[in-house]
Design a protein around this motif. Structure first.
Motif, short mmCIF file in Angstrom:
data_model
loop_
_atom_site.label_atom_id
_atom_site.label_comp_id
_atom_site.label_asym_id
_atom_site.label_seq_id
_atom_site.Cartn_x
_atom_site.Cartn_y
_atom_site.Cartn_z
N GLN A 1 -62.78 -0.31 -38.15
CA GLN A 1 -62.10 0.71 -37.33
C GLN A 1 -62.41 0.53 -35.84
OE1 GLN A 1 -64.68 2.93 -39.53
NE2 GLN A 1 -63.64 1.69 -41.06
N CYS A 2 -63.09 -0.52 -35.48
CA CYS A 2 -63.57 -0.65 -34.10
C CYS A 2 -62.68 -1.59 -33.30
CB CYS A 2 -64.99 -1.19 -34.14
SG CYS A 2 -65.72 -1.42 -32.54
N SER A 3 -62.46 -1.25 -32.02
CA SER A 3 -61.60 -2.11 -31.19
C SER A 3 -62.43 -3.18 -30.47
CB SER A 3 -60.85 -1.26 -30.17
OG SER A 3 -61.80 -0.55 -29.41
N CYS A 4 -63.75 -3.05 -30.55
CA CYS A 4 -64.61 -4.01 -29.85
C CYS A 4 -64.97 -5.15 -30.80
CB CYS A 4 -65.88 -3.30 -29.39
SG CYS A 4 -67.19 -4.41 -28.92
N ILE A 5 -64.17 -6.20 -30.78
CA ILE A 5 -64.42 -7.30 -31.71
C ILE A 5 -65.60 -8.13 -31.21
CG2 ILE A 5 -63.44 -9.37 -32.78
CD1 ILE A 5 -62.00 -6.94 -33.72
N GLY A 6 -66.63 -8.20 -32.03
CA GLY A 6 -67.83 -8.92 -31.61
C GLY A 6 -67.75 -10.42 -31.86
N CYS A 7 -66.68 -10.89 -32.51
CA CYS A 7 -66.58 -12.30 -32.84
C CYS A 7 -66.36 -13.13 -31.58
CB CYS A 7 -65.41 -12.54 -33.80
SG CYS A 7 -65.70 -11.80 -35.40
N ASP A 8 -66.87 -14.34 -31.62
CA ASP A 8 -66.77 -15.21 -30.47
C ASP A 8 -66.67 -16.65 -30.97
OD1 ASP A 8 -67.54 -16.86 -28.25
OD2 ASP A 8 -68.21 -15.01 -27.26
N ALA A 9 -65.78 -17.43 -30.33
CA ALA A 9 -65.61 -18.83 -30.76
C ALA A 9 -66.93 -19.60 -30.68
CB ALA A 9 -64.53 -19.51 -29.94
N VAL A 10 -67.83 -19.15 -29.79
CA VAL A 10 -69.13 -19.82 -29.67
C VAL A 10 -69.91 -19.69 -30.98
CG1 VAL A 10 -71.36 -19.73 -28.46
CG2 VAL A 10 -69.25 -19.42 -27.19
N MET A 11 -69.73 -18.54 -31.66
CA MET A 11 -70.40 -18.37 -32.96
C MET A 11 -69.63 -19.13 -34.04
SD MET A 11 -71.25 -14.44 -32.33
CE MET A 11 -71.21 -13.76 -33.96
N CYS A 12 -68.29 -19.07 -33.96
CA CYS A 12 -67.48 -19.75 -34.99
C CYS A 12 -67.81 -21.25 -35.04
CB CYS A 12 -65.99 -19.64 -34.68
SG CYS A 12 -65.35 -17.98 -34.60
N ILE A 13 -68.08 -21.82 -33.87
CA ILE A 13 -68.24 -23.28 -33.83
C ILE A 13 -69.45 -23.73 -34.66
CG2 ILE A 13 -69.70 -23.68 -31.78
CD1 ILE A 13 -67.46 -25.73 -30.97
N GLU A 14 -70.39 -22.82 -34.85
CA GLU A 14 -71.55 -23.16 -35.70
C GLU A 14 -71.08 -23.50 -37.12
OE1 GLU A 14 -74.87 -20.47 -35.66
OE2 GLU A 14 -74.59 -20.10 -33.52
N ALA A 15 -70.03 -22.79 -37.57
CA ALA A 15 -69.51 -23.03 -38.93
C ALA A 15 -68.74 -24.34 -38.99
CB ALA A 15 -68.63 -21.88 -39.37
N LEU A 16 -68.34 -24.85 -37.83
CA LEU A 16 -67.62 -26.13 -37.79
C LEU A 16 -68.59 -27.30 -37.66
CD1 LEU A 16 -64.69 -27.28 -37.59
CD2 LEU A 16 -65.04 -27.33 -35.12
N LYS A 17 -69.67 -27.07 -36.93
CA LYS A 17 -70.63 -28.16 -36.67
C LYS A 17 -71.59 -28.37 -37.84
CE LYS A 17 -71.20 -28.05 -31.64
NZ LYS A 17 -72.15 -27.54 -30.64
N SER A 18 -71.84 -27.32 -38.59
CA SER A 18 -72.87 -27.40 -39.62
C SER A 18 -72.35 -28.08 -40.89
CB SER A 18 -73.33 -25.97 -39.96
OG SER A 18 -74.03 -25.98 -41.19
N PRO A 19 -72.90 -29.24 -41.26
CA PRO A 19 -72.45 -29.89 -42.51
C PRO A 19 -72.61 -28.98 -43.72
CG PRO A 19 -73.81 -31.39 -41.22
CD PRO A 19 -73.90 -30.04 -40.55
N PHE A 20 -73.70 -28.20 -43.75
CA PHE A 20 -73.90 -27.31 -44.90
C PHE A 20 -72.81 -26.25 -44.97
CE2 PHE A 20 -75.68 -23.22 -46.39
CZ PHE A 20 -75.78 -23.55 -47.73
#
Ligand code: SF4
Ligand code: SF4
Length: 185
Positions: A33-52
């Motif tokens: 219900q919140c308009s303040c989205i805390g997601c950030d591509a800087v965090m997403c990229i960890e899921a792209l870089k991490s082989p695991f």
């Protein structure tokens, strides 16, 4: 991928699904219900870089340079999100908890993946092991132990949410779950 890694990923996926369910339960998650989205591509990229994490989510092709894994409908990753995506709760989450014990339990839910993956190689967590070759060479005994502790904690938390009871023994099992330094009070 060797067998211990494959087995670990299967259990980790179950743990992540269970965590998501507990975080999403009524009274816990305010983010929808919140308009303040805390997601950030800087965090997403960890899921792209991490082989695991890539082995867990298998969605690397869906990464967008600008938005990362964030879409209009929320995060595209249903599994294999960086553990940090679960660890942060703004203060409002704690204000709405009925008491301090529930607030403490919420914080522990958020850290179950961190605990399960910590110290994969020295003090490096599993999601920061940067090559598949290194992943295959890991000793999974201690990782399995941490994963089991997180799974046991999840079961305790589920029971606590159903019954409202937490025995001293169960509380001590929850206290074994390590919270990352940056999220400690
Ligand atoms: S953590 Fe708090 S501020 Fe961030 S999206 Fe959720 S409710 Fe909003
Ligand atoms: S929850 Fe998803 S979209 Fe948000 S920062 Fe994490 S990976 Fe990115």
């Amino acid at each position: 991928m060797n067998d211990p890694l494959k087995t670990y990923i299967e259990k980790y996926t179950q743990l992540e699904a269970g965590m998501r369910e507990s975080i999403a339960r009524k009274g816990n998650s305010l983010c929808a219900q919140c308009s303040c989205i805390g997601c950030d591509a800087v965090m997403c990229i960890e899921a792209l870089k991490s082989p695991f994490l890539k082995l867990v989510h298998q969605q690397a092709a869906e990464y967008d340079e600008q938005k990362g894994f964030l879409s209009e409908a929320g995060c595209k990753l249903k599994k294999g999100r960086p553990s940090v995506c679960y660890e942060y709760f703004c203060d409002d989450h704690f204000y709405v908890q009925p008491d301090e014990l529930h607030a403490e339990v919420l914080k522990i839910i958020g850290t179950l993946l961190y605990h399960a993956t910590r110290n994969a190689k020295g003090d490096i967590p599993l999601d920061e092991i940067m090559t598949e070759k290194e992943l295959d060479q890991l000793d999974f005994d201690s990782l399995e132990k941490h994963l089991q502790e997180s799974m046991q904690a999840l079961e305790i938390i589920r029971t606590f949410y159903c019954t409202g009871n937490l025995t001293e023994e169960s509380y001590q099992a929850l206290k074994r779950i390590r919270i990352a330094k940056e999220f400690q009070a």
